[in-house]
Design a protein around this motif. Structure first.
Motif, PDB file in Angstrom:
ATOM      1  N   UNK A  88       7.043  -3.552 -22.946  1.00 41.02           N
ATOM      2  CA  UNK A  88       6.753  -4.699 -22.093  1.00 41.02           C
ATOM      3  C   UNK A  88       7.267  -4.468 -20.681  1.00 41.02           C
ATOM      4  N   UNK A  89       8.498  -3.958 -20.569  1.00 45.62           N
ATOM      5  CA  UNK A  89       9.040  -3.669 -19.242  1.00 45.62           C
ATOM      6  C   UNK A  89       8.203  -2.598 -18.522  1.00 45.62           C
ATOM      7  N   UNK A  90       7.850  -1.544 -19.259  1.00 44.75           N
ATOM      8  CA  UNK A  90       7.057  -0.463 -18.675  1.00 44.75           C
ATOM      9  C   UNK A  90       5.713  -0.975 -18.190  1.00 44.75           C
ATOM     10  N   UNK A  91       5.065  -1.800 -19.014  1.00 47.61           N
ATOM     11  CA  UNK A  91       3.732  -2.279 -18.654  1.00 47.61           C
ATOM     12  C   UNK A  91       3.776  -3.220 -17.450  1.00 47.61           C
ATOM     13  N   UNK A  92       4.770  -4.094 -17.381  1.00 45.86           N
ATOM     14  CA  UNK A  92       4.888  -4.961 -16.214  1.00 45.86           C
ATOM     15  C   UNK A  92       5.181  -4.146 -14.959  1.00 45.86           C
ATOM     16  N   UNK A  93       5.968  -3.070 -15.096  1.00 42.93           N
ATOM     17  CA  UNK A  93       6.231  -2.198 -13.949  1.00 42.93           C
ATOM     18  C   UNK A  93       4.944  -1.510 -13.486  1.00 42.93           C
ATOM     19  N   UNK A  94       4.118  -1.064 -14.430  1.00 46.38           N
ATOM     20  CA  UNK A  94       2.851  -0.437 -14.078  1.00 46.38           C
ATOM     21  C   UNK A  94       1.936  -1.434 -13.378  1.00 46.38           C
ATOM     22  N   UNK A  95       1.887  -2.654 -13.888  1.00 46.48           N
ATOM     23  CA  UNK A  95       1.057  -3.691 -13.266  1.00 46.48           C
ATOM     24  C   UNK A  95       1.545  -3.995 -11.852  1.00 46.48           C
ATOM     25  N   UNK A  96       2.863  -4.106 -11.686  1.00 45.08           N
ATOM     26  CA  UNK A  96       3.418  -4.372 -10.359  1.00 45.08           C
ATOM     27  C   UNK A  96       3.066  -3.246  -9.389  1.00 45.08           C
ATOM     28  N   UNK A  97       3.117  -2.000  -9.859  1.00 47.78           N
ATOM     29  CA  UNK A  97       2.763  -0.866  -9.007  1.00 47.78           C
ATOM     30  C   UNK A  97       1.289  -0.925  -8.603  1.00 47.78           C
ATOM     31  N   UNK A  98       0.414  -1.295  -9.525  1.00 44.84           N
ATOM     32  CA  UNK A  98      -1.003  -1.416  -9.204  1.00 44.84           C
ATOM     33  C   UNK A  98      -1.246  -2.488  -8.151  1.00 44.84           C
ATOM     34  N   UNK A  99      -0.564  -3.623  -8.287  1.00 49.49           N
ATOM     35  CA  UNK A  99      -0.727  -4.711  -7.315  1.00 49.49           C
ATOM     36  C   UNK A  99      -0.239  -4.276  -5.935  1.00 49.49           C
ATOM     37  N   UNK A 100       0.939  -3.632  -5.893  1.00 48.46           N
ATOM     38  CA  UNK A 100       1.492  -3.176  -4.610  1.00 48.46           C
ATOM     39  C   UNK A 100       0.562  -2.155  -3.950  1.00 48.46           C
ATOM     40  N   UNK A 101       0.004  -1.238  -4.735  1.00 50.10           N
ATOM     41  CA  UNK A 101      -0.905  -0.229  -4.182  1.00 50.10           C
ATOM     42  C   UNK A 101      -2.145  -0.882  -3.589  1.00 50.10           C
ATOM     43  N   UNK A 102      -2.703  -1.871  -4.273  1.00 53.20           N
ATOM     44  CA  UNK A 102      -3.891  -2.525  -3.752  1.00 53.20           C
ATOM     45  C   UNK A 102      -3.571  -3.315  -2.488  1.00 53.20           C
ATOM     46  N   UNK A 103      -2.432  -3.980  -2.449  1.00 53.33           N
ATOM     47  CA  UNK A 103      -2.043  -4.719  -1.243  1.00 53.33           C
ATOM     48  C   UNK A 103      -1.827  -3.762  -0.073  1.00 53.33           C
ATOM     49  N   UNK A 104      -1.243  -2.610  -0.353  1.00 51.23           N
ATOM     50  CA  UNK A 104      -1.017  -1.625   0.706  1.00 51.23           C
ATOM     51  C   UNK A 104      -2.341  -1.105   1.260  1.00 51.23           C
ATOM     52  N   UNK A 105      -3.288  -0.836   0.362  1.00 50.95           N
ATOM     53  CA  UNK A 105      -4.600  -0.349   0.796  1.00 50.95           C
ATOM     54  C   UNK A 105      -5.306  -1.393   1.655  1.00 50.95           C
ATOM     55  N   UNK A 106      -5.180  -2.675   1.269  1.00 51.73           N
ATOM     56  CA  UNK A 106      -5.830  -3.731   2.035  1.00 51.73           C
ATOM     57  C   UNK A 106      -5.156  -3.949   3.392  1.00 51.73           C
ATOM     58  N   UNK A 107      -3.835  -3.712   3.466  1.00 53.05           N
ATOM     59  CA  UNK A 107      -3.105  -3.980   4.702  1.00 53.05           C
ATOM     60  C   UNK A 107      -3.138  -2.803   5.671  1.00 53.05           C
ATOM     61  N   UNK A 108      -3.153  -1.575   5.163  1.00 50.60           N
ATOM     62  CA  UNK A 108      -3.109  -0.398   6.038  1.00 50.60           C
ATOM     63  C   UNK A 108      -4.454  -0.206   6.738  1.00 50.60           C
ATOM     64  N   UNK A 109      -4.431   0.086   8.026  1.00 49.91           N
ATOM     65  CA  UNK A 109      -5.707   0.222   8.764  1.00 49.91           C
ATOM     66  C   UNK A 109      -6.454   1.512   8.470  1.00 49.91           C
ATOM     67  N   UNK A 110      -5.789   2.510   7.898  1.00 50.24           N
ATOM     68  CA  UNK A 110      -6.424   3.809   7.675  1.00 50.24           C
ATOM     69  C   UNK A 110      -7.195   3.897   6.369  1.00 50.24           C
ATOM     70  N   UNK A 111      -7.261   2.791   5.630  1.00 51.30           N
ATOM     71  CA  UNK A 111      -7.965   2.796   4.356  1.00 51.30           C
ATOM     72  C   UNK A 111      -9.230   1.944   4.471  1.00 51.30           C
ATOM     73  N   UNK A 112     -10.249   2.340   3.738  1.00 46.93           N
ATOM     74  CA  UNK A 112     -11.478   1.558   3.635  1.00 46.93           C
ATOM     75  C   UNK A 112     -11.496   0.849   2.282  1.00 46.93           C
ATOM     76  N   UNK A 113     -11.965  -0.388   2.276  1.00 44.23           N
ATOM     77  CA  UNK A 113     -11.996  -1.163   1.041  1.00 44.23           C
ATOM     78  C   UNK A 113     -12.972  -0.527   0.052  1.00 44.23           C
ATOM     79  N   UNK A 114     -12.524  -0.403  -1.195  1.00 44.04           N
ATOM     80  CA  UNK A 114     -13.359   0.175  -2.253  1.00 44.04           C
ATOM     81  C   UNK A 114     -13.431  -0.820  -3.413  1.00 44.04           C
ATOM     82  N   UNK A 115     -14.611  -1.340  -3.650  1.00 39.06           N
ATOM     83  CA  UNK A 115     -14.794  -2.286  -4.750  1.00 39.06           C
ATOM     84  C   UNK A 115     -14.591  -1.604  -6.092  1.00 39.06           C
TER      85      UNK A 115
END
Length: 236
Positions: A88-115
């Motif tokens: 459970x701890x591992x899976x929540x950590x993986x989910x948190x990492x996925x959310x942070x990565x997507x937020x970073x991609x959306x916030x950083x100007x050097x990335x293009x949005x990918x559906x």
């Protein structure tokens, strides 16, 4: 008939109980593929700073995901009752990492949005939450452990002890390699190190080799400490 139905339900729950284990293996494989692809892209292309930070961060997350996943598989092999909580701890950590990565991609100007990338991450999150729910139900349906909280843990065999130490050495070396290469690349970029005749490349490779040595030693010592600590807690 009720007995047969009960046996069938127990068998179905037992089969479903292996789904989280299979999911751990799938996520580890995806993380290993991501780390391998990131290493290849770093040596093949030149990226801006925000993209490099994302790549190195993703590699670090992937390495931790793999190391933690191997620990979960070890708990499964040992039939440890701690698997459900650690999963459970591992899976929540993986989910948190996925959310942070997507937020970073959306916030950083050097990335293009990918559906497609967003849909893939959402799919991983949905499956991960389903695995957490499944593990929680399995844990509730399982009878309480007979051993007291302070009861001694099962002893490790000599082969298992050696395997655990070797696993610590391999994982430590892999993490050290990633940290050495990443740190060396960042240092070379931050100091504008000269690449004349491959000087900066040799420096990064040297840092990677040094990271392997330091990481392997640290991982082996830590694993040996865990093995000796577990053996010393066994009754005479």
């Amino acid at each position: 008939m009720s007995t047969q139905g009960g046996e069938g339900g127990a068998g179905d729950r037992s089969m479903l109980g292996w789904l989280p284990v299979a999911w751990v293996c799938i996520v580890m494989a995806l993380a290993a593929r991501g780390v391998d692809g990131s290493l290849a892209s770093i040596w093949s292309y030149s990226y801006p700073g925000s993209v490099l930070a994302f790549i190195y961060g993703s590699m670090a997350v992937g390495a931790v995901t793999i190391a933690w996943g191997l620990y979960l598989l070890w708990l499964v092999y040992q039939r440890s009752p701690w698997f459900a909580r650690q999963f459970t701890r591992w899976q929540w950590a993986v989910i948190a990492a996925l959310v942070v990565k997507q937020l970073y991609v959306l916030a950083a100007p050097d990335f293009a949005f990918s559906l497609t990338a967003l849909a893939w991450s959402l799919g991983e999150i949905v499956v991960g939450v389903a695995m957490i729910v499944l593990v929680k139900r399995e844990r509730q349906d399982r009878p309480a452990a007979l051993a007291a909280p302070g009861a001694p843990r099962p002893a490790l065999s000599v082969v298992a002890s050696i395997g655990l130490v070797l696993l610590g050495i391999v994982l430590g070396g892999a993490l050290g390699l990633a940290a050495g290469l990443g740190g060396g690349q960042l240092y070379a970029s931050a100091t504008d190190m000269s690449c004349f005749e491959g000087g900066c490349g040799y420096f990064v490779i040297f840092m990677g080799l040094a990271g392997i040595i330091v990481g392997a030693l640290a991982g082996g010592i830590f694993a040996l400490w865990r093995v000796l600590g577990r053996r010393s807690g066994q009754p005479a």
